[in-house]
Design a protein around this motif. Structure first.
Motif, mmCIF file in Angstrom:
data_model
loop_
_atom_site.group_PDB
_atom_site.id
_atom_site.type_symbol
_atom_site.label_atom_id
_atom_site.label_comp_id
_atom_site.label_asym_id
_atom_site.label_seq_id
_atom_site.Cartn_x
_atom_site.Cartn_y
_atom_site.Cartn_z
ATOM 1 N N TYR A 193 0.837 -1.221 0.000
ATOM 2 C CA TYR A 193 0.000 0.000 0.000
ATOM 3 C C TYR A 193 0.858 1.251 0.000
ATOM 4 O O TYR A 193 2.051 1.210 0.308
ATOM 5 C CB TYR A 193 -0.998 0.017 1.159
ATOM 6 N N GLU A 223 -11.031 9.067 14.126
ATOM 7 C CA GLU A 223 -10.635 9.218 12.722
ATOM 8 C C GLU A 223 -11.859 8.926 11.858
ATOM 9 O O GLU A 223 -12.728 8.145 12.262
ATOM 10 C CB GLU A 223 -9.501 8.229 12.427
ATOM 11 N N THR A 273 -5.194 6.401 1.244
ATOM 12 C CA THR A 273 -4.476 5.125 1.241
ATOM 13 C C THR A 273 -4.891 4.351 -0.001
ATOM 14 O O THR A 273 -6.078 4.282 -0.321
ATOM 15 C CB THR A 273 -4.813 4.301 2.495
ATOM 16 N N TYR A 319 2.334 1.769 16.569
ATOM 17 C CA TYR A 319 2.360 0.509 15.824
ATOM 18 C C TYR A 319 2.798 -0.665 16.698
ATOM 19 O O TYR A 319 2.529 -1.820 16.377
ATOM 20 C CB TYR A 319 3.336 0.609 14.640
ATOM 21 N N HIS A 375 0.922 7.749 15.669
ATOM 22 C CA HIS A 375 0.670 6.335 15.354
ATOM 23 C C HIS A 375 1.420 5.445 16.343
ATOM 24 O O HIS A 375 2.625 5.558 16.493
ATOM 25 C CB HIS A 375 1.165 5.997 13.947
HETATM 26 C C1 M6P Z 1 -5.069 5.682 6.882
HETATM 27 C C2 M6P Z 1 -4.799 6.518 8.098
HETATM 28 C C3 M6P Z 1 -3.318 6.818 8.176
HETATM 29 C C4 M6P Z 1 -2.505 5.537 8.092
HETATM 30 C C5 M6P Z 1 -2.855 4.768 6.835
HETATM 31 C C6 M6P Z 1 -2.128 3.434 6.720
HETATM 32 O O1 M6P Z 1 -4.853 6.475 5.759
HETATM 33 O O2 M6P Z 1 -5.223 5.833 9.241
HETATM 34 O O3 M6P Z 1 -3.029 7.491 9.395
HETATM 35 O O4 M6P Z 1 -1.116 5.835 8.133
HETATM 36 O O5 M6P Z 1 -4.251 4.509 6.839
HETATM 37 O O6 M6P Z 1 -2.271 2.640 7.868
HETATM 38 P P1 M6P Z 1 -1.035 2.267 8.850
HETATM 39 O O7 M6P Z 1 -0.443 3.584 9.323
HETATM 40 O O8 M6P Z 1 -1.661 1.476 9.935
HETATM 41 O O9 M6P Z 1 -0.042 1.532 8.047
#
Ligand code: M6P
Ligand code: ZN
Length: 193
Positions: free
Chosen positions: A56, A101, A75, A163, A161
């Protein structure tokens, strides 16, 4: 605390490609950036010996990381699977946990997985779906279709974030392809499994 006063602006979002212009951050997440998140480690390893697929991309427009400011991003989650498990995002909690969000589906189909404590939710998303991620809930998206799953997101600029928790514990449920269809099954890696 006094906040930054910034100027109003407009961005251009292409619903087909998911590109946001201008963008200040462009993240490309390959399989090697999310080691051990898919359930089938042997399948992951087999793929990585051949290639490192792009799973992605995120286009984001950054504003000051302050209370009151909102970040816009898109995304683009590509179609595919590692073993039987559909391509997905890493997923995260917010560092400032009491921030929510909003997602807006633009193209393709997928699921939005959310969890907090022992609670779990899976929402179907397609073009026009507006999904709300309440404060405290971890969130991950999964592409269950055969074209890019693209969505727009808005979240507080100071949310951050987290993680680490997902990297360690994963999600309670995972989405597998069985006879051509997505099924939701309990994750064998979840701590209570
Ligand atoms: C969404 C939002 C972003 C996030 C992205 C990818 O666009 O939630 O903040 O960064 O998804 O998800 P992740 O950060 O979990 O990889
Ligand atoms: Zn988020």
């Amino acid at each position: 605390m006094k906040q930054a006063v910034i100027n109003p602006f407009a961005l251009a979002l292409d619903f087909t490609s998911g590109k946001l212009e201008p963008a200040t951050t462009h993240i490309t997440r390959h399989l090697s950036h999310m080691r051990n998140m898919y359930i089938d480690s042997a399948a992951e390893q087999a793929v990585l010996t051949r290639e490192d697929p792009l799973i992605y991309e995120v286009y984001q427009y950054d504003v000051p990381n302050e209370n009151g400011q909102l970040i816009s991003c898109t995304t683009i989650l590509y179609p595919g699977r590692i073993g039987d498990e559909y391509y997905m995002t890493k997923g995260h909690y917010h560092e400032k946990a009491d921030t929510g969000e909003i997602y807006l589906g633009l193209r393709g189909n997928g699921k939005l997985l959310m969890q907090v404590g022992d609670q779990f939710s899976a929402l179907d998303m397609g073009p026009g779906t507006v999904a709300y991620v309440p404060p405290y809930w971890a969130h991950r998206t999964v592409n269950t279709g055969d074209e890019p799953f693209i969505f727009f997101a808005v979240y507080p600029a100071d949310a951050g974030h987290n993680y680490g928790t997902i990297e360690q514990e994963g999600f309670q449920q995972i989405i597998l392809e069985k006879q051509g269809n997505p099924v939701i099954v309990p994750s064998p890696r979840w701590k209570n499994a």
